[in-house]
Design an enzyme around this catalytic site. Sequence first.
Site, PDB file in Angstrom:
ATOM      1  N   ILE A 460       0.814  -1.215   0.000  1.00 51.16           N
ATOM      2  CA  ILE A 460       0.000   0.000   0.000  1.00 51.16           C
ATOM      3  C   ILE A 460       0.845   1.262   0.000  1.00 51.16           C
ATOM      4  O   ILE A 460       0.301   2.383  -0.075  1.00 51.16           O
ATOM      5  CB  ILE A 460      -0.936   0.028   1.234  1.00 51.16           C
ATOM      6  N   GLY A 461       2.145   1.147   0.074  1.00 53.59           N
ATOM      7  CA  GLY A 461       3.010   2.317   0.049  1.00 53.59           C
ATOM      8  C   GLY A 461       4.465   1.933  -0.035  1.00 53.59           C
ATOM      9  O   GLY A 461       4.868   0.818   0.314  1.00 53.59           O
ATOM     10  N   GLY A 463       8.528   3.931   0.308  1.00 50.65           N
ATOM     11  CA  GLY A 463       9.354   5.111   0.538  1.00 50.65           C
ATOM     12  C   GLY A 463      10.811   4.828   0.268  1.00 50.65           C
ATOM     13  O   GLY A 463      11.189   3.781  -0.280  1.00 50.65           O
ATOM     14  N   TYR A 465      13.065   4.326   2.470  1.00 51.29           N
ATOM     15  CA  TYR A 465      13.661   3.391   3.427  1.00 51.29           C
ATOM     16  C   TYR A 465      13.043   2.004   3.357  1.00 51.29           C
ATOM     17  O   TYR A 465      13.663   1.040   3.804  1.00 51.29           O
ATOM     18  CB  TYR A 465      13.528   3.925   4.852  1.00 51.29           C
ATOM     19  N   GLY A 466      11.792   1.877   2.855  1.00 48.12           N
ATOM     20  CA  GLY A 466      11.169   0.574   2.829  1.00 48.12           C
ATOM     21  C   GLY A 466       9.780   0.622   2.237  1.00 48.12           C
ATOM     22  O   GLY A 466       9.301   1.661   1.750  1.00 48.12           O
ATOM     23  N   VAL A 468       5.490  -0.645   2.627  1.00 49.89           N
ATOM     24  CA  VAL A 468       4.444  -0.857   3.622  1.00 49.89           C
ATOM     25  C   VAL A 468       3.404  -1.799   3.026  1.00 49.89           C
ATOM     26  O   VAL A 468       2.956  -1.597   1.886  1.00 49.89           O
ATOM     27  CB  VAL A 468       3.793   0.467   4.052  1.00 49.89           C
ATOM     28  N   LYS A 481       5.776  -2.296   7.990  1.00 48.30           N
ATOM     29  CA  LYS A 481       6.809  -1.543   7.302  1.00 48.30           C
ATOM     30  C   LYS A 481       8.088  -2.378   7.285  1.00 48.30           C
ATOM     31  O   LYS A 481       8.635  -2.723   8.348  1.00 48.30           O
ATOM     32  CB  LYS A 481       7.048  -0.202   8.000  1.00 48.30           C
ATOM     33  N   ASP A 576       9.706  16.195  11.410  1.00 47.27           N
ATOM     34  CA  ASP A 576       9.264  15.869  10.047  1.00 47.27           C
ATOM     35  C   ASP A 576       7.736  15.832   9.964  1.00 47.27           C
ATOM     36  O   ASP A 576       7.140  14.934   9.379  1.00 47.27           O
ATOM     37  CB  ASP A 576       9.848  14.517   9.625  1.00 47.27           C
TER      38      ASP A 576
END
Length: 816
Positions: A460-461, A463, A465-466, A468, A481, A576
Amino acid sequence: MEQKDVVGNGKGSSDPRVIAIALNGGAKSKYIVRWIVEKFIPEGKVAFKLLHVFPKITGVPTPMGNLIPLPQVRDDVAVAYKKEIEWQRTEMILPFQKALIQKKVSAELVLIEADDVPNGISREIAKHGIKSLVIGASSNSLFARRVKGQLLSSVISDCAPTFCTVYVVSKGKLEALRPSNTKTNGNAVECDSPATNSTNSSSRYTNSTFDPGSNYSESPSSSPPGPVKHPDSLTCVKAGYNNSGTNSAELASFQSINTRNADEACSSTVGTLTSEKSSFKTTNGDNESWITDQVSNGIPSSRCGQASASTSQLASSETEVNINLELEKMRIELRHIRGMYAIAQNETVDATRRLSDLSMLRNEEAMKLKQISEKEKKAQELAKLEKEKFESAKREAEYARGRAHREVMHRREAEQNAARDAKESEKLKNVLGDPVYHYQKFTWEEIVSATSSFSEKLKIGEGSYGSVYKCKLHYSTVAIKVLHSKEGANNKQFHQELDILSRIRHPHVLLLLGACPEQGCLVYEYMENGSLEDRLLQNNDKPPIPWYERFRIMWEVASALAFLHNNKPKAIIHRDLKPANILLDHNLVSKIGDAGLCTMLNLEPSSLSTLTLYKDTSPVGTLCYIDPEYQRTGLISMKADVYALGMVILQLLTAKPAVGITHVVEDAIKEGRLMKILDRSAGRWPLRETAEIALLGLQCAELRRKDRPDLKSILPALERIKDVAENARDLAAKILIAPPSHFICPILKGVMDDPCVASDGYTYDRKAIEMWLKDNDTSPTTDFPLSSKNLIPNYTLSYAITEWKSKRRIQNGNYS
């Protein structure tokens, strides 16, 4: 088609006297029925037939307003439509039938389908041998119903059989009468005719001014109770009813009339006396002539002389006696007239005095009535004010009750969550034996099994770094994650996020459920509505967030930041904060995630207000959300999160990208066009609160750190705005009522998607009725056989259901 109110009176060979009544259900019908009750029921045992004439049915109307001829319509539809028309007509006449039945008489309803009302009534009268008819009088106005230039009542009278007596009734009184041929040989006389049985007039109505309730006999030997007249000249009859009253002018002139009558009586007495004397002289002269004639016929003159003398003496004595008697009678009559005159004068004075008293009493009563009306008006106004106060108090009480209920539910939910968290914490402590870190450890095999070996369908996502994944783990929906490489397990941000999230618990901070530290996996609670950035920029197919939910999200994010800043023993700065790191659950409750860049300051709570800077030589975060002073100097403080909060607030208001958003909002406020740059998809923003929030967002996004407000001053303002938002949300929730009953399919018991009409006349969902018709030939509602299996789309109902679903989706779609 207009129809006259008609009453027929028929006598058959049976004992009860049959009376037929044809009504149109209008305002005149009640007067007709009232007159019939007073006129015919007291006469003896009667039975009534209620006749109602309605136009012939030539076609069936459609929903579009067109008329389909009967030959082109299916037989079942035509029969159903005719039954519907007959039912409507029956319901219109039913009150009058009940009124007659209440008088304990028989009343039968007969419906006549005919385009020509007079002929329809005439045929029914001739068919049953009805011998009397009573017609409601037609108005003589320009807009009265006419047939070939004549009033409808005249036409009905002309069409009625000659053996039938026709009455004309207006406002509960007999207006005119046309006798049958058994009474007046069918002839009629105008209201000016001197004889009621005259045969010179062509009218078939007879005027009558007798009481409608009197038992007027209808036998052929009895004559009508008034002069005959034409129905177009009903004013002659009405004039007869208006002459019964006595006005004040008549009372005032009564004395002069009595005086004149007394003088005429005296003159009449003297004239009578003179007339008798003249008559006496004439008699004497006639006697003399008779004597002369006798002499001329041979009678001796002596005898004639004797006869003449004796006759003269006799006549003279008799005349003198008669004159004396007449004079005595006249004196007596004169005394009587004078006494009557005196009585009349006294009565006139008494009547004048009573009239004056009544006038004064009337004025007093009028004043009292006026005062009562004014008091009643004031009482009504007072009652209206009291009702408004009561309604206002009732609404306030309901709101307070609802708010108290919500607070109780929130407190109960918080207590349950706290108890559950305490139980989970205790459980984790017992399992892990670690007093510091509160998360569950999962094995790598459990992670691989839950993600179906990291299937792309579950991702579902992704980024830097990894990735999800959404999956089921221990019967719960979670978000996992996973770092791109095993070396990421030793990453500083991974351990920092694991360290921070395992220590804290807050309703608006993303909950860490567990982890697999060896492989760099973090297990979070699943947030159904994704990130705030996707919802604001419409990166998915979900509906926009309404303005009142956005106000609440602002407060939730600020409260989460305040919690992090006040964490013990170390304060936490997120560093952030941005819409992409604010996640939304199924109720649009916001939670801050991605704590990998958080910084923990080893500060005491007492020093937070004095020491707010921390040196960080490597600024991190997302451009446009980083504090400008932090980016320039490398000094970070809690005001860095305040700057990011200001940017998030402005984006929630405008749904615009963060680049240059402060200048756009500031220019709009200066130019007075703030409402034009707001996100219109959020609904109708409240002007005052929105302007206040916009100014607060600009203050938080100031370039200099010292010009930004503290969270202590931001939270009260946002909480007050949140209360306004909750009131608006509660009001919007009240609009979400249950669907109307005609939206529900009788088979599915739910709202229809594609409504269509079956041959039984009921509306069903197309898929449901088609499945029913595959195995059944009967109606699912009535259980009667269906004439056909054809389905007609109901476009009107489909449009209404679509509009209702659209409104509900706007109100409720934000939670899906």
